[in-house]
Scaffold this active site. Structure first.
Site, PDB file in Angstrom:
ATOM      1  N   LYS A 182      26.415  -4.375  50.320  1.00 43.10           N
ATOM      2  CA  LYS A 182      26.943  -4.408  51.694  1.00 43.10           C
ATOM      3  C   LYS A 182      26.298  -5.567  52.455  1.00 43.10           C
ATOM      4  CE  LYS A 182      29.296  -0.360  51.937  1.00 43.10           C
ATOM      5  NZ  LYS A 182      28.593   0.919  52.028  1.00 43.10           N
ATOM      6  N   HIS A 209      23.456  -7.046  58.064  1.00 40.60           N
ATOM      7  CA  HIS A 209      23.872  -7.380  59.418  1.00 40.60           C
ATOM      8  C   HIS A 209      22.710  -7.352  60.419  1.00 40.60           C
ATOM      9  CE1 HIS A 209      23.759  -3.152  60.450  1.00 40.60           C
ATOM     10  NE2 HIS A 209      24.487  -2.891  59.378  1.00 40.60           N
ATOM     11  N   HIS A 260      20.277  -4.385  60.545  1.00 39.85           N
ATOM     12  CA  HIS A 260      19.222  -4.335  59.522  1.00 39.85           C
ATOM     13  C   HIS A 260      18.062  -5.260  59.880  1.00 39.85           C
ATOM     14  CE1 HIS A 260      22.496  -2.810  56.735  1.00 39.85           C
ATOM     15  NE2 HIS A 260      21.581  -1.861  56.754  1.00 39.85           N
TER      16      HIS A 260
HETATM   17  N1  ARG Z   1      20.146   2.585  53.799  1.00 42.58           N
HETATM   18  C1  ARG Z   1      20.213   3.237  55.065  1.00 42.58           C
HETATM   19  C2  ARG Z   1      21.138   2.471  56.011  1.00 42.58           C
HETATM   20  O1  ARG Z   1      21.384   1.309  55.824  1.00 42.58           O
HETATM   21  C3  ARG Z   1      18.879   3.335  55.742  1.00 42.58           C
HETATM   22  C4  ARG Z   1      17.824   4.068  54.958  1.00 42.58           C
HETATM   23  C5  ARG Z   1      16.729   4.565  55.833  1.00 42.58           C
HETATM   24  N2  ARG Z   1      15.641   5.151  55.137  1.00 42.58           N
HETATM   25  C6  ARG Z   1      15.569   6.385  54.640  1.00 42.58           C
HETATM   26  N3  ARG Z   1      14.495   6.748  54.002  1.00 42.58           N
HETATM   27  N4  ARG Z   1      16.544   7.252  54.831  1.00 42.58           N
HETATM   28  O2  ARG Z   1      21.609   3.071  56.968  1.00 42.58           O
END
Ligand code: ARG
Length: 572
Positions: free
Chosen positions: A128, A131, A134
Site C-alpha cells: 500500500k 502516505h 504514516h
Molecule cells: N498497519 C496499521 C495501519 O497502517 C497500523 C499498525 C499499528 N500497530 C499495531 N500494533 N496495531 O493502520
C-alpha cells in the site's frame, strides 16, 4: 547539574513539618522576570503555623538571609510568596561549564538505567502507498525513541508491518493475472496497487475471482510454497521502497516483525485465555467479554477459525514480554485506533497479565492541507515522497535566492536537509493530539516557528564563532560570571531547563515539549544577537564570555534538533 529547586526546598524544609518532595512540588516559577527565579507560596504552611502566609514568608526569608548560599542573590517577600533571586554570575558559570564539558551529551542522563522500552512506529501496510499519515507515526516515533535513548533507556524500535490479511489472497490472484515483473522492480508499490485496484474493478464481471482470492489466502495461511513465495516477494519489494524513504529521513528500526509473524503465535493466546476461562462463543466466533471495561467484546478467533488484527496484537504483546521483558511498550499509532488498543490492553488486564499497565497507546491527530496547496494525484492519498519532494524544491528556491554565492552541490544538499527538516518539524512542533495543517508559506517561513528558523539561527551562531576563531577547549579560562544582563541570563535559563524538559517530553511522549524550549531559546538568542554587541564588545573578557554563550546556545539547539531527527547545517 545542580538542582536549584531542590536546593531551595532544602533550605525551607527544616523550618517546617513538610516532606522535601512536597515543598519542592510547591515551588513555582514566577510569572514575571522581576519577581525572581523561583517562588515558594506560603499558603500551605499557614495551616501548620496558624499564621498569615506573608508573615511566614518573611520569617523564612530572615533565616535564609543569615546564611545566604553563594548561588543565591537575595530573597524577597511578595505578598504570600517568598521569592528567590539567583546569583546570575554563579548561575551562568554553573550552566555553561556543564554545557562545555558535556557538549553533545548535554541533556542526556542515565535515569533510564538501561531498562527496555519498546517503541513501535511507522508500521505501514505492505503493498500500500506510504502516505502522509504514516509519516506522522514514523517521525514522531523516531523522535520519541531518540529521547528515550538519550535518557539512558534501552530502546527497541519496532516496525509492526501490516503484512497479513485476506487482501493478500486478492493480490496474489491479481498479480498472477496482470502482474508486470519489470514494473514491480521499478516501482513496486505503484505496480501492486495497480493490479489490486484492477482486481476490484473487474469483480463485477468476474465474481469468481473472489472465491479464488479466498482460496489463495487459505493456501498462504497453510504455507503453500507458491503462495508464500509471492507474498514474500511483495513484502520484500515493499520494504525496499519503504526503506528508501526511511533512509532518506534517517529513520531506523531494530525489528520488522509484521502481523504475519504474530499470527503464528495465536495458539499461545488462545491457550492463555482458555486457562483463564475467558473465551466465550458469540455467533460462532471466540470472544472475550469486556463489559466491565465499558468496551465491546474483543474477537480472538473468527467463526472460520482465522485471527483478526486485535488477536495478532495480543500475541505480539506476549512475544514482546517474553523477548524483551519490557519496562514500557509504546504504540505510536493514530487516535482513530484508540478503541482497538483499549480492547487489546483490557483483554490482557482481564487475563491477569502482569505488564498490562505498561502498554501505552501514544495517539496523534490527522494531517490536513491548506486548500489548493496540494493537488492530489491519486484519489485522496497524498504520498509522503511527493510531500518531501515539494518541500525540498520550494526550499531550494529560497536557499538559492538567499545565497547567491553558494555552489550548486551545496545548494542541493542544504535544500534536502532543510526541506526534510521543515516537514519533520511540522509533524513534531505541536502537541501530538492536534491535527496538522500543512501550509507551505508557514512551514518554510524563515522567521516563523519552523525548522528553517531554528536551523538558520544555529548557522548564524556558528558563523559568529567562525569569524571569531572561537575555540571551545579553553573554557576553563573563560569568566562566565560576566554574563549578567537580562538577555544573557534569559538564554542561560532556557539552557538550564533543557534537561528538565527532555524528561518531561519522555514522560508525556511529547517531543513538542522539548522543541518548544529549543524554539524559545532560538527566539531569545536572536533578540540577544540584535541587542548586544558580540564581536564588537570592547572588554576582551566579556567578549570571550559572550562568544562562549553563543557557542553554548549552538550546542543546545543542535542537541535538541538531533533528538527531533533534524541535522542542522553549518551554513544556509
Ligand atoms: N498497519 C496499521 C495501519 O497502517 C497500523 C499498525 C499499528 N500497530 C499495531 N500494533 N496495531 O493502520
Amino acid at each position: 547539574m545542580f538542582d536549584f529547586r531542590l536546593a531551595i526546598a532544602e533550605m525551607i524544609v527544616n523550618q517546617t513539618e513538610l516532606e522535601i518532595s512536597e515543598i519542592s512540588a510547591l515551588i513555582e516559577i514566577p510569572p514575571k522576570e522581576d519577581m525572581g527565579d523561583y517562588a515558594f507560596p506560603c499558603f500551605r504552611l499557614a495551616k501548620e503555623f496558624k499564621k498569615k502566609p506573608a508573615l511566614i514568608a518573611s520569617e523564612i526569608s530572615e533565616k535564609i538571609n543569615r546564611t545566604m548560599p553563594e548561588w543565591l542573590e537575595q530573597t524577597k517577600v511578595i505578598g504570600p510568596y517568598l521569592n528567590f533571586y539567583l546569583n546570575r554570575g554563579y548561575y551562568a558559570s554553573l550552566v555553561l561549564k556543564t554545557i562545555f564539558s558535556e557538549l553533545d551529551d548535554y541533556g542526556k542522563s542515565e535515569i533510564g538505567q538501561q531498562r527496555n522500552v519498546i517503541v513501535e512506529y511507522s508500521s505501514p501496510n505492505i503493498a500500500k502507498p506510504f502516505h502522509v499519515g504514516h509519516a506522522y507515526t514514523t517521525i514522531l516515533g523516531q523522535a520519541i525513541g531518540n529521547i528515550y535513548d538519550a535518557l539512558g533507556f534501552n530502546t527497541i524500535r519496532m516496525n509492526h508491518l501490516g503484512d497479513y490479511g485476506t487482501q493478500f489472497g486478492k493480490l496474489i490472484i491479481a498479480w498472477r493475472l496482470w502482474g508486470d515483473e519489470a514494473a514491480l522492480a521499478k516501482e513496486p508499490i505503484a505496480e501492486l496497487t495497480r493490479v489490486y485496484v484492477k482486481f476490484h474493478s473487474v469483480l463485477e464481471d468476474q465474481p469468481e475471482l473472489e472465491d479464488q482470492a479466498r482460496e489463495a489466502f487459505k493456501r498462504l495461511e497453510n504455507k503453500e510454497p507458491a503462495e508464500v513465495e509471492l507474498w514474500q516477494k511483495f513484502r520484500d519489494y515493499s520494504l525496499l521502497e519503504f526503506n528508501r524513504l526511511y533512509d532518506r529521513l534517517e529513520i531506523n528500526f531494530d525489528n520488522y516483525n509484521g502481523e504475519s509473524f504474530y499470527s503464528d503465535l495465536i495458539p499461545e493466546v488462545v491457550e492463555m485465555l482458555e486457562t483463564k476461562n475467558l473465551l466465550q462463543e458469540s455467533r460462532g466466533a471466540q470472544v472475550v467479554d469486556l463489559e466491565e471495561f465499558n468496551l465491546n467484546p474483543c474477537i480472538i478467533l473468527k467463526s472460520d477459525g482465522t485471527t483478526i488484527y486485535a488477536s495478532r496484537d495480543i500475541a505480539a504483546i506476549l512475544y514482546r514480554d517474553r523477548t524483551y521483558d519490557y519496562y514500557k511498550n509504546i504504540y505510536v499509532v493514530g487516535l482513530p485506533q484508540t478503541n482497538h488498543f483499549q480492547q487489546v490492553f483490557a483483554v490482557l488486564k482481564k487475563a491477569g497479565f502482569a505488564k498490562a499497565d505498561q502498554n501505552i497507546h501514544v495517539g496523534f491527530g490527522s494531517v490536513k492541507f491548506k486548500d489548493g496547496d496540494f493537488s492530489t494525484r491519486k484519489g485522496n492519498i497524498i504520498l509522503l515522497e511527493d510531500l518531501l519532494d515539494q518541500s525540498v524544491a520550494k526550499t531550494k528556491d529560497i536557499i538559492t535566492k538567499n545565497n547567491p554565492d553558494m555552489s550548486k552541490p551545496e545548494i542541493e544538499q542544504t535544500a534536502e536537509a532543510v526541506g526534510l527538516a521543515a516537514v519533520k518539524y511540522t509533524y513534531l512542533k505541536n502537541g501530538r493530539e492536534h491535527d496538522i495543517m500543512f501550509d507551505w508559506e508557514e512551514i518554510l517561513d524563515f522567521e516563523g516557528d519552523t525548522a528553517p528558523y531554528l536551523m538558520y539561527t544555529y548557522a548564524r551562531a556558528r558563523s559568529i564563532l567562525q569569524k571569531a576563531n572561537f575555540n571551545c577547549v579553553e573554557f576553563n579560562n573563560f569568566d562566565f560570571t560576566l554574563l549578567t544582563e537580562d538577555d544573557e541570563f534569559g538564554l542561560i535559563k532556557n539552557m538550564y531547563q533543557y534537561p528538565e524538559v527532555l524528561i518531561q517530553a519522555a514522560e508525556e511522549f511529547e517531543p513538542s515539549i522539548m522543541l518548544r524550549k529549543i524554539s524559545q531559546l532560538a527566539r531569545n538568542f536572536n533578540r540577544f544577537y540584535h541587542n548586544t554587541p558580540i564581536l564588537k564588545t570592547e572588554d576582551i573578557n566579556l567578549r570571550q564570555a559572550r562568544l562562549a554563550l553563543v557557542f553554548a546556545v549552538s550546542v543546545v539547539i543542535k542537541n535538541g534538533l538531533i533528538l527531533a531527527g533534524i541535522d542542522p547545517v553549518e551554513r544556509m
